[in-house]
Design an enzyme around this catalytic site. Structure first.
Site, PDB file in Angstrom:
ATOM      1  N   LYS A  15     -40.765  -7.127  15.638  1.00 49.47           N
ATOM      2  CA  LYS A  15     -39.557  -7.918  15.925  1.00 49.47           C
ATOM      3  C   LYS A  15     -38.655  -7.206  16.931  1.00 49.47           C
ATOM      4  CE  LYS A  15     -37.955  -8.000  11.690  1.00 49.47           C
ATOM      5  NZ  LYS A  15     -38.955  -7.323  10.881  1.00 49.47           N
ATOM      6  N   ARG A  90     -32.580 -11.881   5.431  1.00 42.87           N
ATOM      7  CA  ARG A  90     -33.700 -11.281   4.728  1.00 42.87           C
ATOM      8  C   ARG A  90     -33.751 -11.675   3.265  1.00 42.87           C
ATOM      9  NH1 ARG A  90     -34.443  -6.578   8.413  1.00 42.87           N
ATOM     10  NH2 ARG A  90     -36.162  -5.335   7.651  1.00 42.87           N
ATOM     11  N   ARG A 129     -44.760   4.628  14.618  1.00 42.21           N
ATOM     12  CA  ARG A 129     -43.533   4.311  15.366  1.00 42.21           C
ATOM     13  C   ARG A 129     -42.663   5.558  15.556  1.00 42.21           C
ATOM     14  NH1 ARG A 129     -40.140  -0.725  13.547  1.00 42.21           N
ATOM     15  NH2 ARG A 129     -39.861   0.347  11.578  1.00 42.21           N
ATOM     16  N   ARG A 162     -38.310   7.522  12.018  1.00 39.04           N
ATOM     17  CA  ARG A 162     -37.250   7.052  11.121  1.00 39.04           C
ATOM     18  C   ARG A 162     -37.540   7.535   9.707  1.00 39.04           C
ATOM     19  NH1 ARG A 162     -36.588   0.717  12.162  1.00 39.04           N
ATOM     20  NH2 ARG A 162     -36.750   0.677   9.897  1.00 39.04           N
ATOM     21  N   ARG A 173     -41.042  -1.167   1.372  1.00 33.23           N
ATOM     22  CA  ARG A 173     -40.436  -2.161   2.263  1.00 33.23           C
ATOM     23  C   ARG A 173     -41.287  -3.427   2.287  1.00 33.23           C
ATOM     24  NH1 ARG A 173     -39.875   1.470   7.337  1.00 33.23           N
ATOM     25  NH2 ARG A 173     -39.376  -0.469   8.417  1.00 33.23           N
TER      26      ARG A 173
END
Ligand code: ADP
Length: 218
Positions: A15, A90, A129, A162, A173
Protein backbone atom coordinates in the site's frame (compact mmCIF):
# COMPACT_ATOMS: atom_id res chain seq x y z
CA UNK A 1 -8.61 15.79 -11.82
CA UNK A 2 -9.77 15.54 -8.18
CA UNK A 3 -9.84 12.04 -6.76
CA UNK A 4 -10.74 10.79 -3.30
CA UNK A 5 -9.03 7.41 -3.06
CA UNK A 6 -8.66 4.73 -0.43
CA UNK A 7 -5.99 2.00 -0.53
CA UNK A 8 -6.91 -1.03 1.54
CA UNK A 9 -5.10 -4.31 2.17
CA UNK A 10 -3.05 -6.41 4.58
CA UNK A 11 0.33 -5.38 6.00
CA UNK A 12 3.05 -5.86 3.41
CA UNK A 13 0.77 -5.83 0.38
CA UNK A 14 2.53 -2.69 -0.89
CA UNK A 15 0.00 0.00 0.00
CA UNK A 16 2.66 2.48 1.08
CA UNK A 17 4.82 2.11 -2.05
CA UNK A 18 1.86 2.34 -4.41
CA UNK A 19 0.30 5.19 -2.42
CA UNK A 20 3.35 7.43 -2.79
CA UNK A 21 3.30 6.94 -6.59
CA UNK A 22 -0.47 7.33 -6.90
CA UNK A 23 -0.54 10.50 -4.79
CA UNK A 24 2.26 11.89 -6.98
CA UNK A 25 0.41 11.16 -10.22
CA UNK A 26 -2.84 12.72 -9.01
CA UNK A 27 -1.13 15.47 -6.99
CA UNK A 28 -3.18 14.70 -3.90
CA UNK A 29 -2.07 14.42 -0.26
CA UNK A 30 -1.08 10.92 0.90
CA UNK A 31 -2.66 10.32 4.31
CA UNK A 32 -1.20 7.23 6.00
CA UNK A 33 -2.20 6.60 9.61
CA UNK A 34 0.86 4.35 10.12
CA UNK A 35 3.19 7.20 9.05
CA UNK A 36 1.28 9.68 11.23
CA UNK A 37 1.55 7.38 14.25
CA UNK A 38 5.28 6.77 13.69
CA UNK A 39 5.83 10.53 13.38
CA UNK A 40 4.00 10.99 16.72
CA UNK A 41 6.24 8.30 18.29
CA UNK A 42 9.40 10.02 17.00
CA UNK A 43 8.25 13.36 18.44
CA UNK A 44 7.41 11.79 21.82
CA UNK A 45 3.87 13.19 21.84
CA UNK A 46 1.27 11.68 24.23
CA UNK A 47 -0.48 10.13 21.18
CA UNK A 48 2.84 8.61 20.11
CA UNK A 49 3.50 7.14 23.53
CA UNK A 50 0.04 5.57 23.65
CA UNK A 51 0.33 4.22 20.09
CA UNK A 52 3.78 2.70 20.60
CA UNK A 53 2.51 0.17 23.17
CA UNK A 54 0.17 -1.29 20.55
CA UNK A 55 2.33 -0.98 17.44
CA UNK A 56 5.30 -2.75 19.07
CA UNK A 57 3.06 -5.75 19.81
CA UNK A 58 1.61 -5.83 16.29
CA UNK A 59 -1.81 -4.74 17.57
CA UNK A 60 -4.10 -2.08 16.19
CA UNK A 61 -4.02 1.29 17.91
CA UNK A 62 -7.38 2.14 19.59
CA UNK A 63 -9.98 3.68 17.28
CA UNK A 64 -10.33 6.97 19.24
CA UNK A 65 -6.60 7.70 18.86
CA UNK A 66 -6.60 7.12 15.09
CA UNK A 67 -9.92 8.88 14.54
CA UNK A 68 -8.71 12.04 16.27
CA UNK A 69 -5.65 12.13 13.96
CA UNK A 70 -7.71 11.52 10.82
CA UNK A 71 -10.45 14.04 11.66
CA UNK A 72 -7.81 16.73 12.09
CA UNK A 73 -5.95 15.76 8.91
CA UNK A 74 -9.05 15.59 6.70
CA UNK A 75 -10.02 19.07 7.88
CA UNK A 76 -6.89 20.57 6.22
CA UNK A 77 -7.66 22.66 3.16
CA UNK A 78 -5.26 20.60 0.96
CA UNK A 79 -7.81 17.75 0.91
CA UNK A 80 -10.26 19.92 -1.05
CA UNK A 81 -8.61 18.80 -4.33
CA UNK A 82 -8.67 15.13 -3.33
CA UNK A 83 -6.80 12.79 -1.00
CA UNK A 84 -5.46 9.27 -0.74
CA UNK A 85 -6.13 7.32 2.45
CA UNK A 86 -3.61 4.53 3.17
CA UNK A 87 -4.04 2.16 6.11
CA UNK A 88 -7.31 3.73 7.26
CA UNK A 89 -9.98 2.58 8.02
CA UNK A 90 -8.78 -0.64 9.67
CA UNK A 91 -11.86 -1.50 11.74
CA UNK A 92 -15.60 -1.34 11.10
CA UNK A 93 -16.07 1.51 13.65
CA UNK A 94 -13.32 3.46 11.82
CA UNK A 95 -15.12 2.91 8.50
CA UNK A 96 -18.41 4.07 10.03
CA UNK A 97 -16.72 7.19 11.40
CA UNK A 98 -15.12 7.90 8.01
CA UNK A 99 -18.53 7.55 6.36
CA UNK A 100 -19.87 10.15 8.81
CA UNK A 101 -16.95 12.56 8.23
CA UNK A 102 -17.35 12.33 4.45
CA UNK A 103 -21.10 12.76 4.38
CA UNK A 104 -20.77 15.64 6.86
CA UNK A 105 -18.58 17.50 4.35
CA UNK A 106 -20.51 16.45 1.25
CA UNK A 107 -17.65 14.24 0.01
CA UNK A 108 -17.48 10.66 -1.17
CA UNK A 109 -14.80 8.19 -2.17
CA UNK A 110 -14.28 7.74 -5.91
CA UNK A 111 -12.42 4.42 -5.60
CA UNK A 112 -11.76 1.95 -2.79
CA UNK A 113 -8.80 -0.11 -4.00
CA UNK A 114 -8.60 -3.45 -2.21
CA UNK A 115 -5.17 -5.05 -2.70
CA UNK A 116 -4.68 -8.76 -2.07
CA UNK A 117 -1.76 -11.22 -2.03
CA UNK A 118 -1.09 -14.57 -0.29
CA UNK A 119 0.09 -14.51 3.36
CA UNK A 120 3.50 -16.14 2.60
CA UNK A 121 4.20 -13.39 0.08
CA UNK A 122 3.25 -10.73 2.67
CA UNK A 123 5.58 -12.18 5.28
CA UNK A 124 8.53 -12.24 2.89
CA UNK A 125 7.84 -8.69 1.71
CA UNK A 126 7.67 -7.32 5.25
CA UNK A 127 10.71 -9.26 6.49
CA UNK A 128 12.80 -7.73 3.66
CA UNK A 129 11.45 -4.22 4.11
CA UNK A 130 13.79 -1.41 5.15
CA UNK A 131 12.74 2.16 5.75
CA UNK A 132 14.64 5.43 5.90
CA UNK A 133 15.00 6.68 9.44
CA UNK A 134 14.74 10.29 8.29
CA UNK A 135 12.20 10.48 5.43
CA UNK A 136 10.35 7.12 5.84
CA UNK A 137 10.98 6.10 2.19
CA UNK A 138 10.47 2.36 1.85
CA UNK A 139 12.85 -0.19 0.27
CA UNK A 140 13.11 -3.96 -0.02
CA UNK A 141 16.38 -5.88 0.20
CA UNK A 142 15.75 -7.69 -3.10
CA UNK A 143 12.63 -6.21 -4.76
CA UNK A 144 13.60 -2.54 -4.35
CA UNK A 145 17.17 -2.21 -3.06
CA UNK A 146 18.71 1.25 -2.53
CA UNK A 147 21.57 2.25 -4.88
CA UNK A 148 24.02 2.21 -1.94
CA UNK A 149 23.37 -0.49 0.69
CA UNK A 150 21.87 0.89 3.91
CA UNK A 151 21.53 4.44 2.55
CA UNK A 152 18.34 6.20 1.38
CA UNK A 153 18.43 7.21 -2.32
CA UNK A 154 16.14 10.15 -1.62
CA UNK A 155 17.75 11.88 1.37
CA UNK A 156 20.93 9.97 2.29
CA UNK A 157 19.39 8.87 5.63
CA UNK A 158 20.12 5.52 7.26
CA UNK A 159 17.91 2.54 6.37
CA UNK A 160 16.55 0.54 9.30
CA UNK A 161 14.11 -2.29 9.89
CA UNK A 162 10.86 -1.16 11.54
CA UNK A 163 10.55 -2.55 15.08
CA UNK A 164 7.19 -4.16 14.15
CA UNK A 165 8.62 -5.85 11.01
CA UNK A 166 10.17 -8.83 12.86
CA UNK A 167 8.70 -12.23 11.96
CA UNK A 168 6.83 -12.86 15.26
CA UNK A 169 5.22 -9.40 15.20
CA UNK A 170 4.31 -9.77 11.51
CA UNK A 171 2.24 -12.87 12.34
CA UNK A 172 0.32 -10.84 14.96
CA UNK A 173 -0.32 -8.06 12.47
CA UNK A 174 -1.71 -10.58 9.97
CA UNK A 175 -3.96 -12.02 12.69
CA UNK A 176 -5.22 -8.54 13.55
CA UNK A 177 -5.89 -7.95 9.86
CA UNK A 178 -7.90 -11.16 9.49
CA UNK A 179 -9.93 -10.56 12.67
CA UNK A 180 -10.58 -6.81 12.62
CA UNK A 181 -9.68 -5.30 9.26
CA UNK A 182 -10.89 -7.82 6.68
CA UNK A 183 -14.55 -7.43 7.83
CA UNK A 184 -14.32 -3.79 6.72
CA UNK A 185 -14.61 -5.04 3.10
CA UNK A 186 -18.11 -6.35 3.88
CA UNK A 187 -18.96 -2.95 5.34
CA UNK A 188 -17.76 -1.24 2.12
CA UNK A 189 -19.82 -3.60 -0.03
CA UNK A 190 -22.93 -3.43 2.15
CA UNK A 191 -22.84 0.37 2.01
CA UNK A 192 -22.24 0.64 -1.72
CA UNK A 193 -18.68 2.04 -1.51
CA UNK A 194 -16.91 1.71 -4.90
CA UNK A 195 -14.70 -1.34 -4.23
CA UNK A 196 -12.17 -2.42 -6.90
CA UNK A 197 -10.25 -5.61 -6.15
CA UNK A 198 -6.60 -5.47 -7.25
CA UNK A 199 -4.28 -8.45 -7.61
CA UNK A 200 -1.11 -7.36 -5.76
CA UNK A 201 1.08 -10.22 -7.00
CA UNK A 202 3.89 -9.29 -9.35
CA UNK A 203 6.32 -6.42 -9.53
CA UNK A 204 5.62 -2.84 -8.41
CA UNK A 205 5.09 -1.52 -11.95
CA UNK A 206 2.60 -4.27 -12.80
CA UNK A 207 0.64 -3.60 -9.61
CA UNK A 208 0.69 0.14 -10.24
CA UNK A 209 -0.61 -0.47 -13.77
CA UNK A 210 -3.58 -2.41 -12.38
CA UNK A 211 -4.35 0.29 -9.80
CA UNK A 212 -4.08 3.08 -12.35
CA UNK A 213 -6.36 1.25 -14.77
CA UNK A 214 -8.92 0.75 -11.98
CA UNK A 215 -8.83 4.44 -11.03
CA UNK A 216 -9.41 5.49 -14.63
CA UNK A 217 -12.60 3.42 -14.77
CA UNK A 218 -15.76 5.47 -14.34
P1 ADP B 1 1.36 -1.97 7.58
O1 ADP B 1 0.23 -1.68 6.61
O2 ADP B 1 2.54 -2.57 6.91
O3 ADP B 1 0.91 -2.73 8.79
P2 ADP B 1 1.29 0.73 8.67
O4 ADP B 1 2.41 1.69 8.68
O5 ADP B 1 0.08 1.09 7.88
O6 ADP B 1 1.94 -0.62 8.15
O7 ADP B 1 0.81 0.42 10.18
C1 ADP B 1 1.72 0.09 11.20
C2 ADP B 1 0.98 -0.09 12.53
O8 ADP B 1 0.36 1.16 12.91
C3 ADP B 1 -0.17 -1.09 12.53
O9 ADP B 1 0.30 -2.41 12.77
C4 ADP B 1 -1.04 -0.56 13.68
O10 ADP B 1 -0.51 -0.92 14.94
C5 ADP B 1 -0.90 0.93 13.55
N1 ADP B 1 -1.97 1.54 12.70
C6 ADP B 1 -1.82 2.15 11.51
N2 ADP B 1 -3.01 2.57 11.02
C7 ADP B 1 -3.95 2.20 11.94
C8 ADP B 1 -5.37 2.32 12.01
N3 ADP B 1 -6.08 2.90 11.05
N4 ADP B 1 -5.98 1.81 13.12
C9 ADP B 1 -5.30 1.21 14.10
N5 ADP B 1 -3.97 1.06 14.09
C10 ADP B 1 -3.29 1.54 13.03
Amino acid sequence: MSENLLLFGPPGVGKGTQAVRLAGVFQIPHIATGDMLRAAIQSYTPVGQRAKEFIDKGQLVPDQVVLALIAERLAHSDTARGFLLDGFPRTVPQAEALGGMLSGTGKKLDHVLVLHAPDEELVSRIAGRRICESCQASYHVTAKPPKKPGVCDRCGGMLIQRSDDSESIIRNRLREFAAKTKPVIDYFLANGWPVRKIDANGNMDQIFGRIYAAVLLP
